[in-house]
Design an enzyme around this catalytic site. Structure first.
Site, PDB file in Angstrom:
ATOM      1  N   ASP A  12      -0.020   3.773   1.371  1.00  0.00           N
ATOM      2  CA  ASP A  12      -0.324   4.471   2.629  1.00  0.00           C
ATOM      3  C   ASP A  12       0.669   4.116   3.749  1.00  0.00           C
ATOM      4  O   ASP A  12       0.772   4.849   4.733  1.00  0.00           O
ATOM      5  CB  ASP A  12      -1.738   4.119   3.107  1.00  0.00           C
ATOM      6  CG  ASP A  12      -2.790   4.421   2.062  1.00  0.00           C
ATOM      7  OD1 ASP A  12      -2.563   5.309   1.229  1.00  0.00           O
ATOM      8  OD2 ASP A  12      -3.851   3.761   2.078  1.00  0.00           O
ATOM      9  N   MET A  42      -2.322  11.526  -0.620  1.00  0.00           N
ATOM     10  CA  MET A  42      -3.145  10.410  -0.128  1.00  0.00           C
ATOM     11  C   MET A  42      -2.595   9.874   1.192  1.00  0.00           C
ATOM     12  O   MET A  42      -1.701  10.471   1.790  1.00  0.00           O
ATOM     13  CB  MET A  42      -3.195   9.308  -1.179  1.00  0.00           C
ATOM     14  CG  MET A  42      -4.131   9.597  -2.329  1.00  0.00           C
ATOM     15  SD  MET A  42      -4.180   8.205  -3.472  1.00  0.00           S
ATOM     16  CE  MET A  42      -5.663   8.565  -4.399  1.00  0.00           C
ATOM     17  N   GLY A  43      -3.100   8.748   1.618  1.00  0.00           N
ATOM     18  CA  GLY A  43      -2.612   8.111   2.843  1.00  0.00           C
ATOM     19  C   GLY A  43      -3.696   7.619   3.778  1.00  0.00           C
ATOM     20  O   GLY A  43      -3.397   7.109   4.848  1.00  0.00           O
ATOM     21  N   THR A  69       0.844  -1.190   0.000  1.00  0.00           N
ATOM     22  CA  THR A  69       0.000   0.000   0.000  1.00  0.00           C
ATOM     23  C   THR A  69       0.882   1.244   0.000  1.00  0.00           C
ATOM     24  O   THR A  69       1.904   1.289   0.691  1.00  0.00           O
ATOM     25  CB  THR A  69      -0.962   0.115   1.202  1.00  0.00           C
ATOM     26  OG1 THR A  69      -1.459   1.446   1.270  1.00  0.00           O
ATOM     27  CG2 THR A  69      -0.326  -0.224   2.542  1.00  0.00           C
TER      28      THR A  69
HETATM   29  O1  F6P Z   1      -5.140   2.851  -0.005  1.00  0.00           O
HETATM   30  C1  F6P Z   1      -4.593   3.445  -1.120  1.00  0.00           C
HETATM   31  C2  F6P Z   1      -5.376   4.668  -1.536  1.00  0.00           C
HETATM   32  O2  F6P Z   1      -4.748   5.238  -2.672  1.00  0.00           O
HETATM   33  C3  F6P Z   1      -5.554   5.705  -0.437  1.00  0.00           C
HETATM   34  O3  F6P Z   1      -4.410   6.486  -0.215  1.00  0.00           O
HETATM   35  C4  F6P Z   1      -6.744   6.470  -0.967  1.00  0.00           C
HETATM   36  O4  F6P Z   1      -7.441   7.075   0.096  1.00  0.00           O
HETATM   37  C5  F6P Z   1      -7.565   5.402  -1.618  1.00  0.00           C
HETATM   38  O5  F6P Z   1      -6.703   4.318  -1.904  1.00  0.00           O
HETATM   39  C6  F6P Z   1      -8.246   5.815  -2.902  1.00  0.00           C
HETATM   40  O6  F6P Z   1      -9.054   4.774  -3.335  1.00  0.00           O
HETATM   41  P1  F6P Z   1      -9.744   4.706  -4.779  1.00  0.00           P
HETATM   42  O7  F6P Z   1      -8.722   4.231  -5.751  1.00  0.00           O
HETATM   43  O8  F6P Z   1     -10.858   3.741  -4.586  1.00  0.00           O
HETATM   44  O9  F6P Z   1     -10.206   6.098  -5.103  1.00  0.00           O
END
Ligand code: F6P
Length: 364
Positions: free
Chosen positions: A142, A184-185, A140
């Site tokens: 994150d 993000m995170g 991840t």
């Molecule tokens: O967990 C990884 C991540 O990129 C987070 O940092 C972010 O909040 C989320 O996924 C975004 O998810 P999606 O791709 O469903 O918009």
């Protein structure tokens, strides 16, 4: 030593740089070291439920170690234990885990390498508890999994965010503006913290330290007094004002964690302009942090993780995840990685380092 002849591999959850390097390493180690067969399930657990897969041989994984994305596809909504089907506009959920296991067994797949973050590893743990031979790999951007020093993909995301800060610096200085970069995170401030230190931010805002607007603005004023007529703020998507709430961008009900954060950068810019009149602009980095090639650190880490996962399977370490402890790759129970999300240690040396560099967290 186990006698496993055929393994399956899948990538679940949001994608992240380094997935292909792990797939490549798993496949190469399985074939080169043990003469196994390897199958890749497509689109995460969906492929197991719907029997959608591709054979992985040395040719299939050749030349992918440096590439972004995942050759297998990924999904952050398909949970075999609570599987969504939409028919004639009607949504139904059912437990399809037995079907997924039957598909796997019909293919002769005896064990799985599951590559994923929090949501995916919860499912991996459920399969393990149903008797499936599973080893997990921590993925991840994150970096919020417990029981490992780092997840692969994180440092590439930091690299992207750090480069964005370098670029924002020059335009901020030209126009004497405040520039905000939203990264993000989820509920952890790791990307914000690392990128902020690396990219010379003046203020870093993270979910672990709720901020006071006045302290953020004071920092900008203080810089003005020092003849620095621009400021750079990096804000994690999960950052929040003291006594306030995180900004939710959307809900994805079918996802393990349905909340998608986003929007705090714009809120903060508005609040700064309203209160101080200082011209402020926002850049939301978004999925750029997930795309593109992994940096060399992540290529190497992903390769180590992939090879270690195959070794772990052969050693019978089922229900375990490969993990980085210091400079060594070790194995830890999957449950230890997912029992709580790993946030930034407020008393750790990173926060101390940032404060000593004069970076504000909006809390003093
Ligand atoms: O967990 C990884 C991540 O990129 C987070 O940092 C972010 O909040 C989320 O996924 C975004 O998810 P999606 O791709 O469903 O918009």
């Amino acid at each position: 030593m186990e006698n496993i002849k055929k393994i399956g591999v899948l990538t679940g959850g949001g994608d992240c740089p380094g997935l292909n390097a792990v797939i490549r390493a798993v496949t190469k180690a399985a074939i080169n070291e043990y003469g196994m067969e390897v199958v890749g399930f497509k689109d995460g657990f969906k492929g197991m439920v719907e029997n959608s897969y591709m054979p992985l041989d040395l040719k299939a994984v050749s030349g992918i170690g440096h590439t972004g994305g995942t050759i297998l596809g990924s999904s952050n909504r398909d949970d075999p234990f609570n599987f969504l089907r939409v028919m004639d506009g009607q949504s139904t959920y059912s437990d399809e885990s037995d079907r997924a296991i039957a598909n796997m067994q019909n293919l002769g797949v005896e064990a799985l390498v599951i590559i994923g973050g929090d949501g995916t590893l919860h499912i991996a743990d459920h399969f393990y508890r149903k008797g499936i031979k599973v080893v997990a790999v921590p993925k991840t951007i994150d970096n919020d999994l417990s029981a490992t020093d780092v997840t692969f993909g994180f440092h590439t995301a930091v690299d992207t965010a750090s480069e964005a800060l370098d670029r924002l610096h020059t335009t901020a200085e030209s126009h004497h503006r405040v520039m905000i970069l939203e990264v993000m995170g989820r509920y952890a401030g790791w990307i914000s913290l690392y990128a902020g230190i690396s990219g010379g931010a003046d203020v870093i805002l993270i979910p672990e330290i709720p901020y006071e607007l006045d302290y953020v603005i004071n920092k900008i004023y203080h810089r003005n007094e020092q003849n620095k007529h621009f400021s750079i703020i990096v804000v994690a998507e999960g950052a929040l004002p003291a006594g306030g709430e995180m900004v939710v961008q959307r809900l994805v009900p079918t996802s393990h964690d349905p909340i998608r954060l986003g929007g705090i950068g714009n809120k903060l810019a508005q609040d700064i302009e309203d209160k101080s009149g200082i011209e402020t602009r926002v850049t939301v980095l978004g999925h750029l942090q997930r795309g593109g090639s992994p940096i060399p650190f992540d290529r190497v880490l992903s390769s180590r993780y992939g090879v270690a996962a195959v070794f772990a399977l052969m050693e019978g370490k089922f229900g375990y995840m490969v993990s980085l402890a210091g400079s060594n790759v070790v194995t830890v129970p999957i449950i230890d990685a997912i029992k709580e999300l790993r946030g930034v240690d407020l008393n750790g040396d990173l926060v101390r380092t940032a404060r000593a560099l004069g970076i504000g967290f909006g809390d003093r």
